[in-house]
Design a protein around this motif. Structure first.
Motif, PDB file in Angstrom:
ATOM      1  N   GLN A 163     -11.576  41.144   2.635  1.00 49.93           N
ATOM      2  CA  GLN A 163     -10.588  41.032   3.694  1.00 49.93           C
ATOM      3  C   GLN A 163      -9.216  40.681   3.129  1.00 49.93           C
ATOM      4  O   GLN A 163      -8.188  41.202   3.591  1.00 49.93           O
ATOM      5  CB  GLN A 163     -11.021  39.971   4.719  1.00 49.93           C
ATOM      6  N   ASP A 166      -7.793  43.793   1.761  1.00 46.34           N
ATOM      7  CA  ASP A 166      -7.376  44.652   2.862  1.00 46.34           C
ATOM      8  C   ASP A 166      -6.030  44.208   3.425  1.00 46.34           C
ATOM      9  O   ASP A 166      -5.139  45.029   3.674  1.00 46.34           O
ATOM     10  CB  ASP A 166      -8.450  44.626   3.950  1.00 46.34           C
ATOM     11  N   HIS A 185     -13.815  48.101  -0.011  1.00 51.62           N
ATOM     12  CA  HIS A 185     -14.862  48.319   0.994  1.00 51.62           C
ATOM     13  C   HIS A 185     -16.194  47.716   0.557  1.00 51.62           C
ATOM     14  O   HIS A 185     -16.956  47.214   1.389  1.00 51.62           O
ATOM     15  CB  HIS A 185     -15.028  49.811   1.254  1.00 51.62           C
ATOM     16  N   LYS A 188     -15.564  43.973   1.414  1.00 52.56           N
ATOM     17  CA  LYS A 188     -15.318  43.620   2.816  1.00 52.56           C
ATOM     18  C   LYS A 188     -16.479  43.995   3.729  1.00 52.56           C
ATOM     19  O   LYS A 188     -16.882  43.210   4.606  1.00 52.56           O
ATOM     20  CB  LYS A 188     -14.040  44.306   3.310  1.00 52.56           C
ATOM     21  N   THR A 189     -17.018  45.198   3.573  1.00 46.79           N
ATOM     22  CA  THR A 189     -18.075  45.689   4.448  1.00 46.79           C
ATOM     23  C   THR A 189     -19.418  45.766   3.733  1.00 46.79           C
ATOM     24  O   THR A 189     -20.444  45.335   4.264  1.00 46.79           O
ATOM     25  CB  THR A 189     -17.719  47.087   4.987  1.00 46.79           C
ATOM     26  N   GLN A 226     -18.381  52.270   6.057  1.00 47.44           N
ATOM     27  CA  GLN A 226     -16.939  52.059   6.150  1.00 47.44           C
ATOM     28  C   GLN A 226     -16.176  53.376   6.227  1.00 47.44           C
ATOM     29  O   GLN A 226     -15.186  53.475   6.966  1.00 47.44           O
ATOM     30  CB  GLN A 226     -16.440  51.242   4.956  1.00 47.44           C
ATOM     31  N   ASP A 229     -16.406  54.419   9.687  1.00 45.23           N
ATOM     32  CA  ASP A 229     -15.468  53.607  10.470  1.00 45.23           C
ATOM     33  C   ASP A 229     -14.048  54.158  10.360  1.00 45.23           C
ATOM     34  O   ASP A 229     -13.322  54.247  11.357  1.00 45.23           O
ATOM     35  CB  ASP A 229     -15.487  52.157   9.973  1.00 45.23           C
ATOM     36  N   ASP A 230     -13.641  54.497   9.133  1.00 48.58           N
ATOM     37  CA  ASP A 230     -12.305  55.039   8.916  1.00 48.58           C
ATOM     38  C   ASP A 230     -12.108  56.328   9.708  1.00 48.58           C
ATOM     39  O   ASP A 230     -11.037  56.557  10.300  1.00 48.58           O
ATOM     40  CB  ASP A 230     -12.086  55.323   7.428  1.00 48.58           C
ATOM     41  N   ASP A 248      -5.798  51.518  12.341  1.00 54.52           N
ATOM     42  CA  ASP A 248      -5.601  51.686  10.899  1.00 54.52           C
ATOM     43  C   ASP A 248      -4.331  52.468  10.595  1.00 54.52           C
ATOM     44  O   ASP A 248      -3.549  52.109   9.710  1.00 54.52           O
ATOM     45  CB  ASP A 248      -6.804  52.410  10.284  1.00 54.52           C
ATOM     46  N   THR A 255      -7.298  53.559   3.923  1.00 55.43           N
ATOM     47  CA  THR A 255      -8.533  54.163   4.421  1.00 55.43           C
ATOM     48  C   THR A 255      -8.824  55.428   3.624  1.00 55.43           C
ATOM     49  O   THR A 255      -7.920  56.002   2.992  1.00 55.43           O
ATOM     50  CB  THR A 255      -8.434  54.534   5.913  1.00 55.43           C
TER      51      THR A 255
END
Length: 302
Positions: A163, A166, A185, A188-189, A226, A229-230, A248, A255
């Protein structure tokens, strides 16, 4: 002639059962701290009980099931990883972070309550997660390994560190390279998704070689999740996503579609799907639900 069972139906029934078990365990965990400050407790419930994909707890249950863990053995670990995920969303949505007003189709916690309550609710959800693991009815060495696994995945070299990366890239998303974005990623994910599979493996007591294959599966799943998600941020709508679409792009975040384009991002998803299949190939039919969750990560619309 007796009809052959439909594997897809059986998998769906298992996933529904595990989701129900997770929701029940989460409710019990929140009930165990219901004698605290009422507004804080309400905010915790708002963060945890108003929907969500439950991907992480389902991964715990599916992994434990695939390798023969007793029914119910993964309940605490599944709920714990979801509590950490929920806390992270509460904090990510704050004005100091992603500044979002919508989550799971509902007002975010700081909107429904206030910022101070949201911060405290996130803190309390995180500590509740580790309490669940520490007090679970598993062997002491398993509980200790679970606490360490979830802590590493959540901390400076995992979710929190991702995070931070990011946030550092936000506003100048085009400046980061693909390798750096993959690392972001993965932290974070991916770290928490890998931890979910690892917690299931710990529940079942699998060997080191099996753990390594499962970690490869989870690593591919995390990146696929991820990238999807993007793509959803640019292709979806807020009503379907349950959160604000287009954030985003508006914030110029790093991304995959922004760096390599939507078509190349979809091609990456195809490659990751093949990697997940290869990782699970040596195992039998019991990994069906785990494989289904890998497909869900790529095919989902929210």
């Amino acid at each position: 002639m007796t009809p052959m069972p439909d594997p897809a139906v059986e998998t769906g029934a298992l996933l529904d059962t595990w989701r129900a078990r997770t929701d029940a365990t989460l409710q019990q965990a929140l009930d165990s701290v219901a004698d605290g400050e009422p507004r804080l407790h309400a905010a915790m419930g708002h963060a945890v009980l108003l929907g969500g994909k439950r991907m992480r707890p389902l991964l715990v249950h599916a992994t434990a099931y695939a390798f023969g863990a007793p029914a119910g053995a993964a309940d605490a670990a599944a709920a714990a990883v979801e509590l950490v995920h929920a806390y992270s969303l509460v904090h990510d949505d704050l004005p100091a972070m992603d500044d979002d007003a919508l989550r799971r189709g509902q007002p975010t916690v700081h909107v429904a309550f206030d910022e101070a309550t949201a911060i405290l609710a996130g803190d309390a959800l995180q500590t509740l997660a580790f309490s669940l693991l520490a007090e679970s009815p598993l062997a002491a060495e398993v509980r200790l390994a679970m606490v360490a696994t979830l802590a590493r995945a959540s901390g400076a070299n995992g979710m929190c560190g991702g995070q931070a990366l990011d946030l550092a890239a936000t506003g100048d998303g085009g400046s980061i390279g693909v390798a750096a974005l993959e690392r972001l990623h993965a932290m974070k994910t991916g770290a928490l998704l890998r931890a979910a599979v690892a917690l299931g493996a710990l529940t079942a007591g699998v060997d080191a070689q099996t753990r390594a294959r499962l970690d490869d599966f989870a690593d591919a799943l995390g990146l696929a999740f991820q990238i999807r998600d993007d793509l959803l941020d640019i292709e979806g709508d807020s009503a379907t996503l349950g959160k604000t679409a287009g954030k985003d792009v508006a914030q110029d975040k790093a991304t995959f579609p922004a760096l390599i384009g939507a078509d190349a991002s979809r091609a990456r998803l195809d490659g990751l799907a093949a990697r997940m299949r290869d990782a699970l190939a040596p195992f039998g039919e019991t990994v069906g639900p785990l494989a289904a969750l890998g497909r869900r990560a790529i095919e989902r619309d929210h």
